[in-house]
Design a protein around this motif. Structure first.
Motif, PDB file in Angstrom:
ATOM      1  N   HIS A  85       0.826  -1.204   0.000  1.00  0.00           N
ATOM      2  CA  HIS A  85       0.000   0.000   0.000  1.00  0.00           C
ATOM      3  C   HIS A  85       0.865   1.261   0.000  1.00  0.00           C
ATOM      4  CE1 HIS A  85      -2.828   2.981   1.781  1.00  0.00           C
ATOM      5  NE2 HIS A  85      -3.608   2.442   0.857  1.00  0.00           N
ATOM      6  N   VAL A  86       1.940   1.277   0.760  1.00  0.00           N
ATOM      7  CA  VAL A  86       2.854   2.419   0.774  1.00  0.00           C
ATOM      8  C   VAL A  86       3.478   2.622  -0.597  1.00  0.00           C
ATOM      9  CG1 VAL A  86       5.060   3.259   1.678  1.00  0.00           C
ATOM     10  CG2 VAL A  86       3.343   2.351   3.236  1.00  0.00           C
ATOM     11  N   GLY A  87       3.671   1.556  -1.334  1.00  0.00           N
ATOM     12  CA  GLY A  87       4.266   1.657  -2.658  1.00  0.00           C
ATOM     13  C   GLY A  87       3.502   2.566  -3.595  1.00  0.00           C
ATOM     14  N   THR A  88       2.213   2.765  -3.339  1.00  0.00           N
ATOM     15  CA  THR A  88       1.412   3.647  -4.181  1.00  0.00           C
ATOM     16  C   THR A  88       1.601   5.109  -3.814  1.00  0.00           C
ATOM     17  OG1 THR A  88      -0.519   3.602  -2.722  1.00  0.00           O
ATOM     18  CG2 THR A  88      -0.357   1.848  -4.376  1.00  0.00           C
ATOM     19  N   MET A  89       2.296   5.380  -2.707  1.00  0.00           N
ATOM     20  CA  MET A  89       2.386   6.731  -2.161  1.00  0.00           C
ATOM     21  C   MET A  89       3.529   7.542  -2.764  1.00  0.00           C
ATOM     22  SD  MET A  89       4.100   8.603   0.366  1.00  0.00           S
ATOM     23  CE  MET A  89       4.838   7.386   1.400  1.00  0.00           C
ATOM     24  N   ARG A  90       4.665   6.954  -3.062  1.00  0.00           N
ATOM     25  CA  ARG A  90       5.793   7.581  -3.750  1.00  0.00           C
ATOM     26  C   ARG A  90       6.569   8.633  -2.958  1.00  0.00           C
ATOM     27  NH1 ARG A  90       1.651   8.742  -6.278  1.00  0.00           N
ATOM     28  NH2 ARG A  90       2.126  10.918  -6.606  1.00  0.00           N
ATOM     29  N   GLY A  91       6.360   8.781  -1.680  1.00  0.00           N
ATOM     30  CA  GLY A  91       7.120   9.746  -0.891  1.00  0.00           C
ATOM     31  C   GLY A  91       8.415   9.141  -0.379  1.00  0.00           C
ATOM     32  N   ARG A  92       9.183   9.935   0.374  1.00  0.00           N
ATOM     33  CA  ARG A  92      10.421   9.448   0.996  1.00  0.00           C
ATOM     34  C   ARG A  92      10.110   8.898   2.378  1.00  0.00           C
ATOM     35  NH1 ARG A  92      14.262  13.474   2.404  1.00  0.00           N
ATOM     36  NH2 ARG A  92      12.482  14.767   2.857  1.00  0.00           N
ATOM     37  N   ARG A  93      10.953   7.984   2.835  1.00  0.00           N
ATOM     38  CA  ARG A  93      10.774   7.474   4.189  1.00  0.00           C
ATOM     39  C   ARG A  93      12.097   6.963   4.746  1.00  0.00           C
ATOM     40  NH1 ARG A  93       8.061   3.854   0.916  1.00  0.00           N
ATOM     41  NH2 ARG A  93       8.957   1.790   0.822  1.00  0.00           N
ATOM     42  N   ILE A  94      12.174   6.998   6.063  1.00  0.00           N
ATOM     43  CA  ILE A  94      13.276   6.418   6.826  1.00  0.00           C
ATOM     44  C   ILE A  94      12.628   5.463   7.822  1.00  0.00           C
ATOM     45  CG2 ILE A  94      15.062   6.872   8.552  1.00  0.00           C
ATOM     46  CD1 ILE A  94      15.424   9.633   7.297  1.00  0.00           C
ATOM     47  N   ALA A  95      13.181   4.275   7.964  1.00  0.00           N
ATOM     48  CA  ALA A  95      12.662   3.300   8.923  1.00  0.00           C
ATOM     49  C   ALA A  95      13.821   2.799   9.781  1.00  0.00           C
ATOM     50  CB  ALA A  95      11.999   2.139   8.204  1.00  0.00           C
ATOM     51  N   VAL A  96      13.668   2.930  11.110  1.00  0.00           N
ATOM     52  CA  VAL A  96      14.666   2.441  12.058  1.00  0.00           C
ATOM     53  C   VAL A  96      13.941   1.699  13.177  1.00  0.00           C
ATOM     54  CG1 VAL A  96      16.378   4.238  11.546  1.00  0.00           C
ATOM     55  CG2 VAL A  96      14.677   4.633  13.329  1.00  0.00           C
ATOM     56  N   MET A  97      14.675   0.879  13.898  1.00  0.00           N
ATOM     57  CA  MET A  97      14.046   0.128  14.991  1.00  0.00           C
ATOM     58  C   MET A  97      14.999   0.012  16.158  1.00  0.00           C
ATOM     59  SD  MET A  97      14.094  -3.598  13.131  1.00  0.00           S
ATOM     60  CE  MET A  97      13.597  -2.971  11.551  1.00  0.00           C
ATOM     61  N   GLY A  98      14.412  -0.141  17.345  1.00  0.00           N
ATOM     62  CA  GLY A  98      15.235  -0.297  18.530  1.00  0.00           C
ATOM     63  C   GLY A  98      14.405  -0.395  19.791  1.00  0.00           C
ATOM     64  N   GLU A  99      15.098  -0.678  20.866  1.00  0.00           N
ATOM     65  CA  GLU A  99      14.434  -0.853  22.149  1.00  0.00           C
ATOM     66  C   GLU A  99      14.151   0.500  22.793  1.00  0.00           C
ATOM     67  OE1 GLU A  99      15.037  -3.508  26.137  1.00  0.00           O
ATOM     68  OE2 GLU A  99      15.858  -4.157  24.234  1.00  0.00           O
ATOM     69  N   GLU A 100      12.950   0.645  23.301  1.00  0.00           N
ATOM     70  CA  GLU A 100      12.526   1.889  23.939  1.00  0.00           C
ATOM     71  C   GLU A 100      13.071   1.978  25.354  1.00  0.00           C
ATOM     72  OE1 GLU A 100       8.307   3.103  25.741  1.00  0.00           O
ATOM     73  OE2 GLU A 100       8.303   2.929  23.562  1.00  0.00           O
ATOM     74  N   LYS A 101      13.523   3.159  25.715  1.00  0.00           N
ATOM     75  CA  LYS A 101      13.952   3.449  27.094  1.00  0.00           C
ATOM     76  C   LYS A 101      13.267   4.733  27.495  1.00  0.00           C
ATOM     77  CE  LYS A 101      16.957   3.660  30.639  1.00  0.00           C
ATOM     78  NZ  LYS A 101      16.295   3.342  31.866  1.00  0.00           N
ATOM     79  N   VAL A 102      12.400   4.676  28.473  1.00  0.00           N
ATOM     80  CA  VAL A 102      11.715   5.868  28.972  1.00  0.00           C
ATOM     81  C   VAL A 102      12.708   6.671  29.792  1.00  0.00           C
ATOM     82  CG1 VAL A 102       9.811   6.740  30.371  1.00  0.00           C
ATOM     83  CG2 VAL A 102       9.493   4.700  28.954  1.00  0.00           C
ATOM     84  N   MET A 103      12.950   7.895  29.364  1.00  0.00           N
ATOM     85  CA  MET A 103      13.919   8.753  30.042  1.00  0.00           C
ATOM     86  C   MET A 103      13.227   9.686  31.036  1.00  0.00           C
ATOM     87  SD  MET A 103      16.645   7.578  28.725  1.00  0.00           S
ATOM     88  CE  MET A 103      17.924   8.708  29.181  1.00  0.00           C
ATOM     89  N   VAL A 104      11.974  10.072  30.751  1.00  0.00           N
ATOM     90  CA  VAL A 104      11.162  10.859  31.664  1.00  0.00           C
ATOM     91  C   VAL A 104       9.754  10.276  31.608  1.00  0.00           C
ATOM     92  CG1 VAL A 104      10.210  13.126  32.202  1.00  0.00           C
ATOM     93  CG2 VAL A 104      12.532  12.946  31.293  1.00  0.00           C
ATOM     94  N   ALA A 105       9.233   9.823  32.709  1.00  0.00           N
ATOM     95  CA  ALA A 105       7.862   9.310  32.749  1.00  0.00           C
ATOM     96  C   ALA A 105       6.888  10.478  32.631  1.00  0.00           C
ATOM     97  CB  ALA A 105       7.622   8.540  34.029  1.00  0.00           C
ATOM     98  N   GLU A 106       5.660  10.174  32.302  1.00  0.00           N
ATOM     99  CA  GLU A 106       4.652  11.236  32.219  1.00  0.00           C
ATOM    100  C   GLU A 106       4.591  11.977  33.541  1.00  0.00           C
ATOM    101  OE1 GLU A 106       0.822  10.365  30.552  1.00  0.00           O
ATOM    102  OE2 GLU A 106       1.678   8.680  29.450  1.00  0.00           O
TER     103      GLU A 106
END
Length: 107
Positions: A85-106
């Motif tokens: 579905h994204v293939g029909t969109m034609r824009g630029r994108r960056i995709a990264v992944m990693g483990e979340e670390k909460v630095m300040v809680a709500e």
């Protein structure tokens, strides 16, 4: 949480508003069924702090319990459909992944 973070910009022939409507509407319908998806946050980029950061329209953070859950989602038919579905969109994108670390809680 293990996050997949996607930053995207609209195709040249779309307005910012069209792109956000597509991302939060039509494309969101392709994202909701991802197996193991625990949370999805989306930020519409309205301004850039510095010139070299300009040109992006939004950021999505898709959260999963762990890397194995994200890997399972990325191997799923639902992911393949979302990517197609994204293939029909034609824009630029960056995709990264990693483990979340909460630095300040709500506060």
């Amino acid at each position: 949480m293990y996050n997949l973070i996607l930053m995207a910009s609209k195709p040249d022939d779309w307005t910012h508003e069209q792109f956000i409507t597509w991302w939060r509407g039509e494309h969101a319908e392709m994202t909701y069924p991802l197996p193991g998806l625990r949370r999805w946050q989306h930020t519409e980029i309205l301004d850039a702090f510095e010139t070299r950061s300009a040109g992006w329209d939004g950021v999505s953070i898709l959260s999963f319990d762990d890397r194995a859950a994200l890997d399972a989602a990325l191997a799923s038919d639902e992911w393949k459909a979302a990517v197609a579905h994204v293939g029909t969109m034609r824009g630029r994108r960056i995709a990264v992944m990693g483990e979340e670390k909460v630095m300040v809680a709500e506060r």
